[in-house]
Each structure stands twice: as structure tokens, then as C-alpha cells.
Motif scaffolding. Structure first.
Motif, mmCIF file in Angstrom:
data_model
loop_
_atom_site.group_PDB
_atom_site.id
_atom_site.type_symbol
_atom_site.label_atom_id
_atom_site.label_comp_id
_atom_site.label_asym_id
_atom_site.label_seq_id
_atom_site.Cartn_x
_atom_site.Cartn_y
_atom_site.Cartn_z
ATOM 1 N N MET A 1 0.935 -1.096 0.101
ATOM 2 C CA MET A 1 0.063 0.132 0.049
ATOM 3 C C MET A 1 0.977 1.425 0.020
ATOM 4 O O MET A 1 1.775 1.340 0.960
ATOM 5 C CB MET A 1 -0.854 -0.066 1.346
ATOM 6 N N LYS A 2 0.459 2.138 -0.668
ATOM 7 C CA LYS A 2 1.391 3.537 -1.168
ATOM 8 C C LYS A 2 0.559 4.563 -0.370
ATOM 9 O O LYS A 2 -0.698 4.757 -0.761
ATOM 10 C CB LYS A 2 1.637 3.760 -2.400
ATOM 11 N N ILE A 3 0.884 5.359 0.560
ATOM 12 C CA ILE A 3 0.548 6.350 1.104
ATOM 13 C C ILE A 3 1.245 7.773 0.829
ATOM 14 O O ILE A 3 2.345 7.675 1.307
ATOM 15 C CB ILE A 3 0.151 6.124 2.527
ATOM 16 N N VAL A 4 0.616 8.710 0.491
ATOM 17 C CA VAL A 4 1.237 10.044 0.247
ATOM 18 C C VAL A 4 0.850 10.832 1.252
ATOM 19 O O VAL A 4 -0.181 11.010 1.703
ATOM 20 C CB VAL A 4 0.898 10.654 -1.282
ATOM 21 N N ILE A 5 1.881 11.778 1.917
ATOM 22 C CA ILE A 5 1.653 12.445 3.077
ATOM 23 C C ILE A 5 2.026 13.829 2.745
ATOM 24 O O ILE A 5 3.234 14.298 2.474
ATOM 25 C CB ILE A 5 2.564 11.982 4.450
ATOM 26 N N ALA A 6 1.083 14.845 2.367
ATOM 27 C CA ALA A 6 1.556 16.199 1.627
ATOM 28 C C ALA A 6 0.908 17.159 2.641
ATOM 29 O O ALA A 6 -0.116 17.738 2.150
ATOM 30 C CB ALA A 6 0.981 15.986 0.390
ATOM 31 N N ARG A 28 2.256 4.300 10.792
ATOM 32 C CA ARG A 28 3.338 2.884 10.852
ATOM 33 C C ARG A 28 2.863 2.179 11.984
ATOM 34 O O ARG A 28 3.029 0.761 12.208
ATOM 35 C CB ARG A 28 4.643 3.548 10.829
ATOM 36 N N ARG A 29 2.521 2.547 13.002
ATOM 37 C CA ARG A 29 1.820 1.866 14.306
ATOM 38 C C ARG A 29 0.761 0.729 13.683
ATOM 39 O O ARG A 29 0.614 -0.224 14.227
ATOM 40 C CB ARG A 29 1.073 2.828 15.219
ATOM 41 N N VAL A 30 0.084 1.171 12.618
ATOM 42 C CA VAL A 30 -1.130 0.154 12.211
ATOM 43 C C VAL A 30 -0.648 -0.206 10.974
ATOM 44 O O VAL A 30 -1.155 -1.544 10.556
ATOM 45 C CB VAL A 30 -2.274 1.307 11.988
ATOM 46 N N TRP A 31 0.045 0.405 9.991
ATOM 47 C CA TRP A 31 0.419 -0.167 8.912
ATOM 48 C C TRP A 31 1.793 -0.027 8.607
ATOM 49 O O TRP A 31 2.548 0.810 7.973
ATOM 50 C CB TRP A 31 -0.057 0.643 7.595
ATOM 51 N N PRO A 32 2.585 -0.923 9.391
ATOM 52 C CA PRO A 32 4.185 -0.907 9.460
ATOM 53 C C PRO A 32 4.683 -1.086 8.169
ATOM 54 O O PRO A 32 6.086 -0.749 7.866
ATOM 55 C CB PRO A 32 4.610 -1.710 10.424
ATOM 56 N N ASP A 33 3.853 -1.945 7.089
ATOM 57 C CA ASP A 33 4.927 -2.363 5.946
ATOM 58 C C ASP A 33 4.321 -1.656 4.805
ATOM 59 O O ASP A 33 4.731 -1.682 3.751
ATOM 60 C CB ASP A 33 4.320 -3.656 5.727
ATOM 61 N N ALA A 34 3.527 -0.311 4.964
ATOM 62 C CA ALA A 34 3.056 0.434 3.987
ATOM 63 C C ALA A 34 4.209 1.185 3.314
ATOM 64 O O ALA A 34 5.232 1.389 3.983
ATOM 65 C CB ALA A 34 2.031 1.199 4.229
ATOM 66 N N GLU A 35 4.156 1.787 2.098
ATOM 67 C CA GLU A 35 5.188 2.543 1.536
ATOM 68 C C GLU A 35 4.545 4.117 1.610
ATOM 69 O O GLU A 35 3.450 4.446 1.278
ATOM 70 C CB GLU A 35 5.081 2.306 -0.044
#
Length: 452
Positions: A1-6, A28-35
Motif C-alpha cells: 500500500m502506498k500512502i502520500v503524506i503532503a 506505521r503503528r497500524v500499517w508498518p509495511d506500507a510505502e
């Protein structure tokens, strides 16, 4: 999963990059392996230089220039990671914060120092310059800026005026001579971050609307407005540039008009410039989710501010957008009609601003975790399940894959089982001790008499 933080910066607290980093930590506490792709953002105002430098891996350049009242100041601008683009905030060299309140005087204040920053960037070989106009102390129509770049303003005796000009002396100009302008200016593309539409003169122009906050009295406002009208007439006659009614010409004390007349500058919305400079659209491709935010989310967030620009970029690629604000105004839900899909407050309850700022990093992390857990709960409910579990996703529902109905999010990370088991053990231990004590007490007291 890819998440953009802007996100935008939280003014006087955290930079855009710092906000993005704290949001990532919470997610990352919930989705530690996301991009996670962090793209520091701004809307063309304060903080734009730092955001773009952080977003592109650029660097800050410092140089001594002429301040608003003629004093030397140490100003900064950004060179972006491509090595060909400079970002300049007018406020760095010609800004209101550089002048003590008791000394503010738009009759004297000059944009000469902003021109010196542009000249320095040209000498470093840049091809493009982005200029933000917010926060100026000036009302000189960009004349000081042009002087620093070699433009000559001729007085009634036919001689060039050599002192940096402010708004109060524009009526001394009798002609504009552009033959001596820095040659490199012609090859540089200049984009201006401008979110206001004020014309140069008149009741909605630079002097009447913005002059008083720069120290202008009612009498000064009238003089400044007349002087800008005089300047506009000379621009039309000597430069063949008719800018007096152009939207945005009144921005920055007339600097918007000056840039249109003295250069080939193009005025654009600030957030659109930042979206392009950070290549945000490219980052949105293939993303499952986008986060944005600013210090306070209200209905105005939807109009020209950073979250609105991020939302527009995200929706071009079908990416849902969540805005996290330091706080939420009563009318914040209005942003749902303008491209932002969900909002969350970083502060968990009402508190003084200084307290919220001290704990802002923790609050941002916790807010991001709350959002992620709610998303996972909704996902599991949509799949027909109960509460989210730590079980792995079925095939085809992992990161970056789709079930045909849009991006699919990863399942919630493992719950805090060790903590819960410890609490459960303590509760059992406590209950067991209480039961033993009760049995011993009954044994000492003998049989309980029958009730009547």
C-alpha cells in the motif's frame, strides 16, 4: 500500500516535513509495511521556500541584501534539488516583520532587496524563479526590485534616480529606461505565487486595501494610490505594458504589477505552483490514500490553501484524501464539498495553543493512528466481518492490489496483545486474591444463617 503524506507547515511550530514525519510515525503503528511518500507542501506564502527545499532535496542560500528601509539584512532563498529553480519569498528581503511597528512607512519601504535576491539567483545560473508575494512592507509597485536589476528611472532633469525608491517617490519618475536591465533576466522564467486578485489602484487596490497594515495613514494611502497610478501610466507609455487593471497587480504593494511590467512573469495560484514544483501528481499515481493538513482546518481550507491543492491532485488519480488539522473550526465540515473526504483533529480536546504546540508531535502521531484504525475497522465491516483482527489478508487484497472497486488497504496491524494480556492477568490475579480472602472470612465466621 502506498500512502502520500503532503501537509502544509503548522505555522510557528513545525515545518511541513516535520508534520509529515509525525503523521508517518503514527500510521506505521497500524500499517508498518506500507510505502510512505512524504511531500512537504505550502501555498506560496510563509514557509514555501523551506517546504520546496525539503521536498526536492535542495538547499538554502543566504546573502546580505537591502532591507525595506535601506538597512542591510541577511536574507535566504531556496535552490531546489534540480539545480535550475530558485524559490524566493518577498518577505525575506522586503517583509513587514523586518520593520519595527513604530517605524513602518510604505512611503520609504523598497523592494530593492528582493531584486538583489533575484539577481543572485540569476548569477547562479537558474532557469526558473518562483516568487511568493506575501507579507511585504512595501508599496512601491516593484520599482525598487527593478532598480536592483538595472532598470533606470529618470527624474525631471533626465538623470537616473540612484537611491532605492519607495512608494512615496514614484511621482518623481518621469521616464523608464529598460536598456540597462540585467541580460540574464530575459532568459529566466518567473512564476509568481499570488492568491489575491486586487488591481493596482483604486479602492480595492494595493494602497487602500493593504497600505494601512503597513503603516499608511489615510493621507498616505491617497498619495500612494496616486503614485501607483502615475507609475502605471509610465509603464504603459515606456514599456508598452498595461497592467493597472490586471488581477493580482496590487499584490505585494503593487509588486504583482511590477513583475508583470518589468519581466515576463506569470501570476499563478500559490498552491498550484507548489504542486507542480514538487511533482505531486507523479507521487499520487498508484497511491491508496493521501494525507494533508494545516494548523487549523476550516471552510476556507477548501479555497486556495494547501489541502485544496493536494485534494485536487489526489482526485485526478482517484485517491481519497484525509486532512489532519491542529484544530477544527465549527465550519470545517464544509471542506467535504470541495474534494477532502475526511478530517481529523490532532488535538484530542480543547486546550491553550501553547500547550497544543508543545505536544504537537505526539498529537499528530496519535491522530494518524486513530484515522488508520478507523479505516481498517470500516474495511473489515465492508467485508462482512466484525472487528478487525490480525489475520493476514486474503489473496488479492495486499498492498498495491485492487479488487476492482478502488485501492485496497492493508488489514490492521497486530493489536497490543502483550499489554492486554498483562492487564487481564492482573485483573484475574486481583479477582483470585479477593475470592480467597472471602472464603477464609466465611470459614472463620462459620455457616451463614438461613434467610427469613
Amino acid at each position: 500500500m502506498k500512502i502520500v503524506i503532503a501537509p502544509d507547515s503548522f505555522k510557528e511550530n513545525l515545518t511541513s516535513l516535520e508534520v509529515a514525519s509525525e503523521l508517518e510515525t503514527g500510521l506505521r503503528r497500524v500499517w508498518p509495511d506500507a510505502e510512505y511518500i512524504k511531500v512537504p507542501m505550502a501555498d506560496g506564502g510563509e514557509g514555501t521556500v523551506q517546504s520546496l527545499v525539503d521536498a526536492t532535496g535542495g538547499r538554502i542560500v543566504k546573502c546580505a541584501v537591502t532591507g525595506p528601509l535601506g538597512e542591510k539584512v541577511l536574507a535566504s532563498y531556496g535552490l531546489l534539488g534540480d539545480g535550475h529553480t530558485a524559490v524566493i519569498e518577498m518577505a525575506e528581503a522586503s517583509g513587514l516583520p523586518l520593520v519595527p511597528k513604530s517605524e513602518r512607512d510604505p512611503l520609504r519601504a523598497t523592494t530593492y532587496g528582493t531584486g538583489e535576491l533575484v539577481l543572485d539567483a540569476i548569477n547562479r545560473g537558474v532557469d526558473e524563479i518562483i516568487i511568493g508575494l506575501g507579507g511585504s512592507a512595501t508599496n512601491d509597485g516593484g520599482v525598487g526590485f527593478a532598480q536592483a536589476l538595472g532598470m533606470r528611472f529618470i527624474d525631471q532633469n533626465g538623470a537616473p534616480i540612484t537611491e532605492p525608491l519607495g512608494g512615496g517617490r514614484l511621482d518623481e519618475i518621469c521616464a523608464i529606461d529598460s536598456r540597462w536591465v540585467e541580460p540574464g533576466l530575459a532568459r529566466v522564467k518567473i512564476s509568481v505565487a499570488c492568491d489575491v486578485t486586487n488591481p493596482l489602484t483604486g479602492e480595492t487596490g494595493a494602497s487602500f486595501v493593504y497600505g494601512p497594515q503597513k503603516g499608511a495613514t489615510p493621507e498616505m494611502v491617497l498619495k500612494l494610490d496616486r503614485n501607483l497610478g502615475h507609475l502605471a501610466a509610465l509603464m504603459k507609455r515606456d514599456l508598452n505594458r498595461d497592467i493597472v487593471e490586471r488581477p493580482g497587480a496590487g499584490a505585494g504593494g503593487g509588486m504583482g504589477g511590477g513583475l508583470m511590467a518589468f519581466t515576463q512573469a506569470e501570476l499563478k495560484r500559490g498552491v498550484e505552483l507548489v504542486v507542480a514544483a514538487t511533482r505531486l501528481d507523479e507521487h499520487m499515481k498508484g497511491a491508496s490514500l493521501a494525507f494533508t493538513g494545516e494548523g487549523r482546518v476550516d471552510f476556507q481550507t477548501a479555497f486556495g490553501k494547501t489541502p485544496s491543492g493536494v485534494a485536487a491532485s489526489a482526485h485526478r488519480y482517484g485517491v481519497p484524501v484525509i486532512a489532519v488539522g491542529g484544530g477544527l473550526a465549527d465550519d470545517a465540515n464544509g471542506v467535504f464539498q470541495h474534494g477532502i473526504d475526511a478530517i481529523e483533529s490532532a488535538t484530542p480536546n480543547a486546550m491553550p495553543l501553547d500547550v497544543a504546540m508543545k505536544k504537537s508531535r505526539q498529537y499528530l502521531q496519535d491522530a494518524a493512528e486513530r484515522v488508520a484504525r478507523l479505516i481498517d475497522m470500516g474495511r473489515h465491516m465492508a467485508m462482512g466481518g466484525g472487528a478487525p483482527t490480525s489475520a493476514p489478508s486474503p489473496p488479492g487484497e495486499g498492498a498495491g492490489e485492487s479488487n476492482g472497486s478502488g485501492p485496497v488497504l492493508q488489514p490492521m496491524a497486530k493489536r497490543n496483545k502483550p499489554v492486554r494480556q498483562l492487564l487481564r492477568a492482573k485483573r484475574v490475579q486481583g479477582l483470585t486474591r479477593a475470592a480467597v480472602e472471602l472464603a477464609q472470612r466465611r470459614q472463620r465466621l462459620g455457616p451463614t444463617p438461613p434467610s427469613t
